[in-house]
Design an enzyme around this catalytic site. Structure first.
Site, short mmCIF file in Angstrom:
data_model
loop_
_atom_site.label_atom_id
_atom_site.label_comp_id
_atom_site.label_asym_id
_atom_site.label_seq_id
_atom_site.Cartn_x
_atom_site.Cartn_y
_atom_site.Cartn_z
N ARG A 39 0.84 -1.20 0.00
CA ARG A 39 0.00 0.00 0.00
C ARG A 39 0.88 1.25 0.00
O ARG A 39 2.00 1.24 0.48
CB ARG A 39 -0.92 0.02 1.24
CG ARG A 39 -2.09 -0.94 1.14
CD ARG A 39 -2.99 -0.87 2.36
NE ARG A 39 -2.32 -1.35 3.55
CZ ARG A 39 -1.75 -0.58 4.45
NH1 ARG A 39 -1.81 0.74 4.35
NH2 ARG A 39 -1.13 -1.10 5.48
N TYR A 73 -1.61 -3.46 -6.95
CA TYR A 73 -1.32 -4.21 -5.74
C TYR A 73 -2.45 -4.18 -4.70
O TYR A 73 -2.93 -3.12 -4.33
CB TYR A 73 -0.03 -3.69 -5.09
CG TYR A 73 0.33 -4.64 -4.00
CD1 TYR A 73 0.95 -5.85 -4.31
CD2 TYR A 73 -0.07 -4.42 -2.70
CE1 TYR A 73 1.18 -6.78 -3.34
CE2 TYR A 73 0.16 -5.35 -1.72
CZ TYR A 73 0.79 -6.53 -2.04
OH TYR A 73 1.00 -7.46 -1.07
N LYS A 115 -9.73 -2.42 1.68
CA LYS A 115 -9.43 -1.27 2.52
C LYS A 115 -10.18 -0.01 2.07
O LYS A 115 -10.66 0.77 2.90
CB LYS A 115 -7.91 -1.01 2.56
CG LYS A 115 -7.11 -2.17 3.17
CD LYS A 115 -7.61 -2.50 4.53
CE LYS A 115 -7.16 -3.80 5.15
NZ LYS A 115 -5.80 -4.09 5.38
N HIS A 126 -10.49 -2.44 11.53
CA HIS A 126 -9.41 -3.30 11.03
C HIS A 126 -9.19 -4.42 12.04
O HIS A 126 -8.18 -4.45 12.74
CB HIS A 126 -8.15 -2.44 10.85
CG HIS A 126 -7.03 -3.09 10.10
ND1 HIS A 126 -5.71 -2.70 10.25
CD2 HIS A 126 -7.02 -4.08 9.19
CE1 HIS A 126 -4.94 -3.44 9.45
NE2 HIS A 126 -5.71 -4.28 8.80
N SER A 140 -1.28 -3.63 10.32
CA SER A 140 -0.94 -4.53 9.22
C SER A 140 0.30 -5.35 9.56
O SER A 140 1.28 -4.82 10.10
CB SER A 140 -0.69 -3.71 7.96
OG SER A 140 -1.85 -2.96 7.66
N CYS A 162 0.74 -7.60 11.81
CA CYS A 162 1.00 -7.73 13.25
C CYS A 162 0.26 -8.90 13.86
O CYS A 162 0.08 -8.97 15.09
CB CYS A 162 0.66 -6.43 13.97
SG CYS A 162 1.81 -5.12 13.58
N ASP A 207 -9.33 -9.80 8.94
CA ASP A 207 -8.80 -8.46 8.66
C ASP A 207 -9.79 -7.32 8.96
O ASP A 207 -9.36 -6.27 9.39
CB ASP A 207 -8.37 -8.37 7.19
CG ASP A 207 -7.42 -7.23 6.90
OD1 ASP A 207 -6.43 -7.07 7.65
OD2 ASP A 207 -7.66 -6.46 5.94
N ARG A 231 1.96 -12.10 -0.67
CA ARG A 231 0.62 -12.40 -0.15
C ARG A 231 0.01 -13.63 -0.81
O ARG A 231 0.35 -13.96 -1.95
CB ARG A 231 -0.32 -11.21 -0.43
CG ARG A 231 0.07 -9.92 0.29
CD ARG A 231 -0.66 -9.77 1.59
NE ARG A 231 -0.07 -8.71 2.43
CZ ARG A 231 -0.61 -8.33 3.58
NH1 ARG A 231 -1.72 -8.86 4.02
NH2 ARG A 231 -0.03 -7.39 4.31
#
Ligand code: GTP
Ligand code: SPV
Ligand code: MN
Length: 583
Positions: A70, A198, A207, A227, A249, A251, A276, A365
């Protein structure tokens, strides 16, 4: 397929006029459509088939090396009044933003196919689900959206019935980072994204819609778009508690959401609802109920193995799209921390050479349907979602933050959320490992002024005694040698158990200035190779360090000026004075 919804048809026509695609394709989400797109991308090299024996129906996509995460510095919230976007967002005047990005879209789809993707965020029959349409010139986006959302005919039927939907326009463009923008127009319920293929920049349901636009709508309508993972924890008596956790993100949300109980915890089960994003609605009894708006996982690959996350590891052995991993010489995907095989070609397609850095990109990913998860909850499709017992905040903190602590009340919990800080990760472009403030893990994702967002959170406390309790965890505390003090992963269940026991009033706690902490011994360390000293270190509160932290939080909150809610300042002042008393 076209549509009988005039507003949708007009928008699609206008976009086609601007972008000038060769074809327009309305996606129905069928297997046949997916097979055709995959075949075309195999042909073009956009998707490389992986070893069909060990990884059936798995593909590798290599993104442009400059387009791997991002881009927060190129992400804008475009409200009429700059203060509505707040100091937490980059802002542009809507008219200027449209002009700037429309100039990039002009003619951008020449000789390409324009795909129209109707999608639903949330179970298709849920009153809390929301609709969207993404227009894109990327077939990679189409096949990913098919895994990540309820995409196609059923979504279209609901869009035509309801008539309202979020408009998302995306083009990969020429990937020139100077011609890349991710723009949000919450007042218009629209998104325009140009110049990146991406993840979070291009899969607009995630998002852009389910957090930035949805958080704006949630504030107006009295709910929360967060989130957060959603996980069910079932004890050996068959009782299940649902917990939602907001970590920044990379974590640990995906890992916690599908945790496998350790050997020592026979009879415990974990059920995944989401990894998420959570949409939380107050119900008639005053509880918060959560749905996961997504249908798939777009997860961090490195570190995923049979020990850390067996559910994910198993799931990504078939029907998976990998982005930016390495490959072995027999064409299996490979990544750092996979613990089997070795890389032969790196994520950029070069012969692997450790001088070039990691073989898989640290933010590589996987995209996979949530239904493949062995721990997939049978309530993941429940239209009304699940009742939440606890909300948990967390981040990566080498020091300071204890393994777990509990807020003293809702407002204190909101302060704890607003105070989240974490070391930056590879999920966003920029330096890694720098501690930054990431309130509620929403710094990159809140579609409006954080001061108003905190006021919205605080407003839930009014006349409500059924709200979840709020906690903070830190799996990432380190010793002086940089070693993690806590084993993490499956063992995190031990901490979730304390959290649930607190919710059920089954265990006491030690009151400190910063919150309630477990007594040593109340975190079950049976069969765990961890010393009492380490547990003491994990559950220690250094008053001096915390005084510095609270001063820094105070300064941070002040940057929100007059809009900062008074109640948040008050609870901050209370913690400061309690620390003073304790020192
Ligand atoms: P986003 O998809 O970016 O929102 O990330 P996420 O929060 O879902 O993070 P994820 O679970 O994918 O974890 C990211 C990284 O943290 C991986 O490399 C994991 O191996 C590592 N990780 C996850 N849980 C733990 C833990 O309990 N302890 C330690 N030490 N590392 C962990
Ligand atoms: C994150 O960065 O928090 C993610 C991945 O979940 S992305 O979809 O790229 O935002
Ligand atoms: Mn995320």
């Amino acid at each position: 397929m076209t549509t009988k919804l005039a507003s949708l048809q007009e928008w699609v026509d206008a976009v086609a006029l601007l972008t000038q695609p060769e074809n327009v394709h309305w996606c129905d989400g069928s297997d046949a459509e997916n097979d055709r797109l995959v075949a075309e991308m195999n042909e073009s090299g956009d998707l490389l088939p992986l070893d069909p024996e060990n990884y059936p129906n798995c593909y590798l996509h290599r993104s442009d090396p400059s387009d791997v995460a991002r881009v927060e510095h190129l992400t804008f919230v475009c409200t009429n009044d700059e203060d509505d976007a707040g100091p937490n967002n980059h802002w542009m005047k809507p008219a200027d933003a449209h002009a700037k990005i429309d100039a990039l879209f002009a003619g951008a789809m020449q000789s390409r196919t324009m795909y129209v993707i109707p999608y639903c965020m949330g179970p298709i029959d849920s009153p809390f689900a929301r609709l969207g349409v993404e227009i894109t010139d990327s077939p990679y986006v189409v096949v990913n959206m098919r895994l990540m959302t309820r995409m196609g005919t059923a979504a279209m039927a609901r869009i035509e019935k309801e008539g309202t939907f979020v408009k998302g326009l995306h083009s990969t463009g020429d990937l020139d980072p100077d011609r890349r923008f991710i723009m949000h127009f919450p007042e218009e319920l629209s998104i325009k994204s140009f110049g990146s293929g991406y993840g979070g920049n291009a899969l607009l349901g995630k998002k852009c819609h389910a957090l930035r636009i949805a958080s704006w709508q949630a504030r107006q309508e009295g709910w929360l778009a967060e989130h957060m993972l959603i996980v069910g924890v079932e004890n050996p008596n068959g009782e299940t508690h649902y917990i939602a956790c907001a970590f920044p993100s990379a974590c640990g949300k995906t890992n916690l959401a599908m945790l496998i109980p350790p050997e020592s915890h026979k009879g415990w089960k974990i059920w995944t609802l989401g990894d998420d994003i959570a949409w939380l609605h107050p119900d008639a009894e005053g509880r918060l109920r959560a749905i996961n708006p997504e249908a798939g996982y777009f997860g961090v690959v490195p570190g995923t193995n049979a020990k850390t996350n067996k559910n994910a590891f198993d799931m990504i052995h078939s029907d998976t799209i990998f982005t930016n991993v390495a490959t072995t010489d027999d064409n299996q995907p490979w990544w750092e921390g996979k613990n089997v095989g070795s890389p032969s070609v790196d994520w950029q397609g070069r012969d692997f050479d450790e001088k070039n850095g990691p073989a898989a990109h640290p933010n590589s990913r996987f995209t996979v349907s949530a239904k493949k998860n062995a721990a997939y909850s049978e309530l993941a499709e429940a239209p009304d979602g699940v009742p939440i017992s606890a909300l948990v905040f967390g981040g990566r903190r080498k020091e300071l933050a204890p393994l777990v602590y509990e807020a003293k009340n809702w407002n204190h919990g909101v302060l704890i959320g607003a105070s989240v800080a974490s070391e930056t990760t590879a999920a966003a472009a920029g330096e890694v490992g720098v501690v930054r403030r990431d309130p509620m893990a929403m710094k990159p994702f809140c579609g409006y002024n954080f001061a108003d967002y905190w006021a919205h959170w605080l407003s839930f406390a009014d006349n409500n005694n059924q709200l979840p309790k709020i906690f903070h965890v830190n799996w990432f505390r380190q010793d002086d040698a940089g070693k993690f003090l806590w084993p993490g992963f499956g063992e995190n269940l031990r901490v979730l158990r304390w959290i649930i026991d607190r919710c059920e009033n089954r265990v006491g706690a030690r009151e400190t200035a910063v919150g309630f902490l477990p007594e040593i011994g109340d975190i079950d360390t049976r069969d765990l190779d961890i010393s009492k000293e380490t547990m003491q270190a994990l559950l220690s509160v250094d008053i001096g360090q915390w005084q510095q932290e609270m001063a820094s939080i105070g300064e941070y909150l002040e940057t929100y000026g007059d809009r900062l809610p008074k109640a948040l300042k008050e609870v901050h002042g209370k913690v400061v004075s309690d620390l003073q008393k304790a020192s």
